[in-house]
Design an enzyme around this catalytic site. Structure first.
Site, short mmCIF file in Angstrom:
data_model
loop_
_atom_site.label_atom_id
_atom_site.label_comp_id
_atom_site.label_asym_id
_atom_site.label_seq_id
_atom_site.Cartn_x
_atom_site.Cartn_y
_atom_site.Cartn_z
N GLU A 100 15.53 9.67 -27.02
CA GLU A 100 15.82 10.68 -26.23
C GLU A 100 17.13 10.76 -25.65
OE1 GLU A 100 11.45 12.23 -24.68
OE2 GLU A 100 12.42 10.52 -23.84
N GLN A 112 44.01 32.07 -12.25
CA GLN A 112 43.98 30.72 -12.22
C GLN A 112 42.39 30.00 -11.94
OE1 GLN A 112 46.28 27.90 -9.62
NE2 GLN A 112 47.26 27.31 -11.51
N ARG A 145 36.80 40.76 -20.04
CA ARG A 145 36.45 41.40 -18.92
C ARG A 145 37.49 41.47 -18.09
NH1 ARG A 145 33.18 44.81 -16.01
NH2 ARG A 145 33.08 44.04 -13.55
#
Ligand SMILES: Cc1cc2nc3c(=O)[nH]c(=O)nc-3n(C[C@H](O)[C@H](O)[C@H](O)COP(=O)(O)OP(=O)(O)OC[C@H]3O[C@@H](n4cnc5c(N)ncnc54)[C@H](O)[C@@H]3O)c2cc1C
Length: 377
Positions: free
Chosen positions: A240, A277, A266
């Site tokens: 796992e 930034q 966007r």
């Protein structure tokens, strides 16, 4: 030192990513909303060799190495955007089929592995109990010898694939100690209980399992009676923390790519938000987190494949990926602004799916306990 993968492994990665984009990604959001496991999708992936990836070809599998399985799992998560599918697949592989392959008698292997590999059967593992989670060795389910059989009694919880499994490896206590039984789920007394309503990975079914005088033959024991905790359960955790957690890395990649696309498209204040930034640095941090996790997972997986000691590396990879995939998903939501808070965009689902990485297969706290025990020894 060589970090490269072979051309065949790259081809495996590319084909798995394409397959997931074609078969898994469409409808992933709807399956998440409705909490639906889709059997037809499972069969399509099984038909492409996915279900039996870690199992040798002589039993019907694809004979993938540890690294091959990591690559396939990562690519399926990256292309598929379906954390629930990844959870069910991971459980089917590493705690369903692998213990039968590594610890089953030849009869058990011939009985179950071909069907587990071709998509006919679904695998599961049941060790966790309501009172035994992180303290995995404290389980109470009993196995009482009666002639050539054992009779199992107890309750398991959080069992991935519980409602759909055909075979389930159950941890129970005989008078010799913790023992793993490979149980046909049609056996009378193997009762699937309440299905659990989860926050994420919702296309994977999870249930309680009740063992009520469930009678199984002695021949269903995996490995050595009384030694299953160390030799089988902890080995499952190890798979796992390498192969299964590679899926979370693929999920991180998908989330970063979605976020980069969104940040470039966007616009606010007259320019794409990626040009600010503050946003660009968040993406840089997400990229750094992804590479740190990916390197950690593949280092642990490589050590495992080479048969070298890797408990420290596997626990570090699991803890890092469990935590940083959540951080990345939170930043993805932030960069999507109000839209990130809506179910219409994949960022919120990524967060809900990612959260399991810090809980299932040993919580982050348990990984840190293991890591600190090793480094402080
Ligand atoms: C979606 C899902 C699928 C799962 N699938 C399976 C499955 O297929 N088969 C299966 O057997 N199990 C499965 N599990 C169970 C999983 O492995 C356990 O949930 C996990 O090990 C934690 O156990 P618990 O939930 O009982 O938490 P607990 O052990 O009760 O832990 C609660 C909190 O206490 C902390 N804690 C506990 N002990 C310590 C300690 N010593 N030091 C510091 N902190 C500690 C934990 O980190 C955690 O934050 C699944 C769980 C989930 C949520």
């Amino acid at each position: 030192m060589d970090f490269s993968i072979t051309p065949e492994q790259q081809a495996l990665y590319d084909s798995m990513k394409r397959l997931a984009a074609d078969v898994l990604a469409p409808g992933a959001a709807e399956r998440d909303k409705s909490g639906t496991w889709d059997r037809a999708i499972w069969q399509k992936l099984a038909d492409n060799g996915v279900a039996g990836m870690p199992i040798p070809e002589e039993y019907g599998g694809s004979g993938g190495s540890v690294i091959d399985c990591c690559l396939a799992n990562e690519a399926l998560a990256e292309g598929g955007h379906d954390g629930g599918f990844g959870l069910s697949l991971g459980a089917h592989w590493v705690i369903g089929a692998v213990p039968i392959w590594l610890h089953g008698s030849e009869e058990l292997k011939r009985r179950w592995l071909p069907g587990l590999c071709d998509g006919t059967y679904m695998g599961a593992w049941a060790s966790t109990e309501p009172e035994a989670g992180s303290d995995a060795g404290s389980f109470r389910t009993t196995a009482t010898r009666d002639g050539d059989d054992y009779v199992l009694n107890g309750t398991k919880i959080f069992i991935t694939n519980g409602p759909i499994a055909d075979v389930c490896n159950v941890l129970a206590r005989t008078d010799k100690g913790p023992t793993a039984f490979c149980v046909d789920t049609t056996t009378p007394g193997f009762v699937v209980g309440r299905e659990l309503d989860k926050m994420g990975c919702r296309s994977s079914p999870t249930a309680e399992i009740h063992l009520q005088d469930c009678r199984v033959p002695v021949s269903s024991i995996l490995g050595v009676e009384g030694e299953a905790l160390w030799s089988i359960a902890f080995e499952c955790f190890d798979w796992e923390r390498t192969v299964m957690i590679a899926g979370a890395v693929g999920g991180m990649r998908a989330t970063i790519d979605d976020t980069i696309r969104y940040a470039k498209q966007r616009e606010q204040f007259g320019k794409p938000i990626a040009h600010f930034q503050a946003v660009a640095h968040k993406i840089a941090q997400m990229e750094m987190n992804y590479h740190a996790c990916r390197n950690a997972v593949y280092k642990a997986a490589w050590l495992k494949q080479e048969g070298r000691e890797h408990q420290l590396e596997a626990s570090m990879a699991k803890a890092m990926t469990g935590e940083l995939s959540v951080q990345n998903a939170l930043e993805a939501i932030q960069i999507h602004g109000g839209y990130g808070y809506l179910r219409d965009f994949p960022a919120e689902r990524a967060l809900r799916d990612a959260k399991l990485g810090s809980i299932g297969g040993g919580t982050t706290e348990i990984q840190k306990m293991i890591i600190s025990r090793i480094v402080l020894a």
